[in-house]
Write an enzyme that holds these catalytic residues in place. Structure first.
Site, PDB file in Angstrom:
ATOM      1  N   LYS A 177       0.860  -1.189   0.000  1.00 22.88           N
ATOM      2  CA  LYS A 177       0.000   0.000   0.000  1.00 22.88           C
ATOM      3  C   LYS A 177       0.890   1.231   0.000  1.00 22.88           C
ATOM      4  O   LYS A 177       1.713   1.424   0.900  1.00 22.88           O
ATOM      5  CB  LYS A 177      -0.928   0.021   1.205  1.00 22.88           C
ATOM      6  CG  LYS A 177      -1.867   1.221   1.173  1.00 22.88           C
ATOM      7  CD  LYS A 177      -2.549   1.453   2.496  1.00 22.88           C
ATOM      8  CE  LYS A 177      -3.210   2.831   2.487  1.00 22.88           C
ATOM      9  NZ  LYS A 177      -3.658   3.242   3.819  1.00 22.88           N
ATOM     10  N   GLY A 238      -8.617   9.070   9.851  1.00 18.80           N
ATOM     11  CA  GLY A 238      -8.925   9.110  11.274  1.00 18.80           C
ATOM     12  C   GLY A 238     -10.032  10.059  11.675  1.00 18.80           C
ATOM     13  O   GLY A 238     -10.328  10.210  12.863  1.00 18.80           O
ATOM     14  N   ALA A 264      -9.905   5.410   4.371  1.00 18.54           N
ATOM     15  CA  ALA A 264      -9.871   6.566   5.282  1.00 18.54           C
ATOM     16  C   ALA A 264     -11.222   7.265   5.358  1.00 18.54           C
ATOM     17  O   ALA A 264     -11.909   7.452   4.365  1.00 18.54           O
ATOM     18  CB  ALA A 264      -8.804   7.588   4.885  1.00 18.54           C
ATOM     19  N   GLY A 265     -11.572   7.629   6.591  1.00 18.73           N
ATOM     20  CA  GLY A 265     -12.762   8.432   6.827  1.00 18.73           C
ATOM     21  C   GLY A 265     -13.968   7.678   7.337  1.00 18.73           C
ATOM     22  O   GLY A 265     -14.930   8.289   7.806  1.00 18.73           O
ATOM     23  N   ASN A 286      -9.194   1.570  10.005  1.00 17.62           N
ATOM     24  CA  ASN A 286      -8.411   1.299  11.201  1.00 17.62           C
ATOM     25  C   ASN A 286      -9.058   1.966  12.417  1.00 17.62           C
ATOM     26  O   ASN A 286      -9.588   1.309  13.304  1.00 17.62           O
ATOM     27  CB  ASN A 286      -6.979   1.793  11.004  1.00 17.62           C
ATOM     28  CG  ASN A 286      -6.031   1.387  12.135  1.00 17.62           C
ATOM     29  OD1 ASN A 286      -4.838   1.559  12.023  1.00 17.62           O
ATOM     30  ND2 ASN A 286      -6.528   0.861  13.230  1.00 17.62           N
ATOM     31  N   THR A 287      -9.067   3.305  12.419  1.00 13.56           N
ATOM     32  CA  THR A 287      -9.536   4.045  13.591  1.00 13.56           C
ATOM     33  C   THR A 287     -10.972   3.714  13.954  1.00 13.56           C
ATOM     34  O   THR A 287     -11.323   3.642  15.140  1.00 13.56           O
ATOM     35  CB  THR A 287      -9.398   5.558  13.342  1.00 13.56           C
ATOM     36  OG1 THR A 287      -8.065   5.836  12.905  1.00 13.56           O
ATOM     37  CG2 THR A 287      -9.679   6.342  14.595  1.00 13.56           C
TER      38      THR A 287
END
Length: 334
Positions: A177, A238, A264-265, A286-287
């Site tokens: 990635k 995040g 993301a997001g 992830n977050t």
């Protein structure tokens, strides 16, 4: 003459890890109770000619798919909704990160609950002062879950390229990635540096899955530069804001010839479902899982949301109308 003892090796056969003493593919097929002349074998992504099965040597870590003909119409193949990126095939469309968790054990439990088959991993220096500290591989087995090394924290093409060269040396990974950030406040991608790094990495044999802006033109440029997957942000990394621009994500999906995954997001399960309803091939997060009050439960929710969103996309949503349309006919009312 002394007898030479061979050590068992570990293989992945039809998706399952297996220990074996078999030296060749034919030996393995017979060990499974099958006849070499009645099966077809894919060995590390390449078709193994049936005439070569007796000579085709096995090595630790090999991946094999062994198939034969069965009666048609069972529905199993019909329902197969796996996806492929750069010759790697996966069933789960949810990719999970490995940062921000309380510890490695919680991270591993979240990966299992999510049903994820790919995890992103950052490349960091070894702690030479205490090499006995636990490492991610102690908890998430790279033989069972595909590691996707990333360039998190890189702000130049040179740093990203260097990081992934080290990753390939450390683990042999070529599916990676790539992300090259513009600045620390928004963590938005620097697309000039990202495209430059993608071109270099592709020429060196890497298969870069690339984090990028939600820009259809940039996505097209990345494909031309050698990206094997396009990973537009839904919102800043995040942030948990969800997908902010449905139109451009949809345009990227419609124009891409490689897989598209929102990266993301995502903040909650409905965000993941929206990404899949737009036709994306998958979602990386992830977050949203790691910072949930109950990460394991959120991981399960994300798994179900990705599956539901994919089903809805395949089903084809109803058309939007300006006015009401009754479900029951109005004729014949009492």
């Amino acid at each position: 003459m002394a007898l030479v003892m061979t050590q068992p090796i570990s293989l992945t056969v039809n998706g399952d890890t297996r220990r074996t003493d078999a030296a060749t593919i034919a030996d393995l097929v017979r060990e499974l109770g099958l006849k070499p002349e009645k099966v077809a074998v894919e060995h590390n992504g390449e078709i193994a000619p049936r005439s070569s099965l007796e000579q085709a040597a096995l090595a630790d870590g090999d991946q094999l798919e062994i198939v034969h003909f069965v009666g048609g119409g069972s529905g199993e193949a019909e329902n197969d909704d796996s996806w492929e990126v750069a010759g790697h095939r996966f069933n789960s469309r949810l990719i999970v990160g490995t940062g921000k968790y309380k510890d490695f054990a919680q991270n591993a439990a979240a990966v299992e609950a999510a049903g994820a088959e790919i995890v992103t991993v950052a490349v960091r220096r070894v702690n030479v002062s205490d090499p006995s500290q636990p490492v991610l591989m102690d908890h998430i087995d790279p033989k069972k879950v595909t590691y996707l090394p990333n360039t998190a924290g890189c702000f130049t093409a040179e740093d990203a390229i260097r990081t992934l060269r080290l990753a390939r040396e450390a683990g042999g990974w070529d599916l990676v990635k790539l992300e090259v950030l513009g600045e620390a406040k928004t963590l938005y991608p620097n697309m000039v540096e990202t495209i430059r790094a993608c071109e270099v990495l592709a020429k060196e044999g890497f298969k870069p899955m690339v984090y990028c802006t939600d820009d259809p033109i940039a996505a097209q440029q990345l494909e031309e530069a050698g990206a094997v997957a396009i990973m537009p942000l839904g919102a800043p990394i995040g942030s948990g804001l969800g997908i902010q621009n449905l139109v451009t994500i949809r345009l990227i999906v419609e124009g891409a010839k490689v897989p598209v995954l929102v990266d993301a997001g995502v903040g909650t399960a409905s965000d993941a479902a929206v990404a899949m309803e737009l036709g994306c091939d998958g979602v990386l997060m992830n977050t949203a899982i790691a910072e949930a009050k109950d990460p394991i439960r959120m991981a399960r929710a994300m798994k179900l949301a990705v599956e539901a969103g994919r089903e809805a996309y395949l089903a084809g949503r109803m058309g939007r109308r300006k006015y009401a349309d009754p479900s029951s006919p109005l004729a014949g009312l009492i």
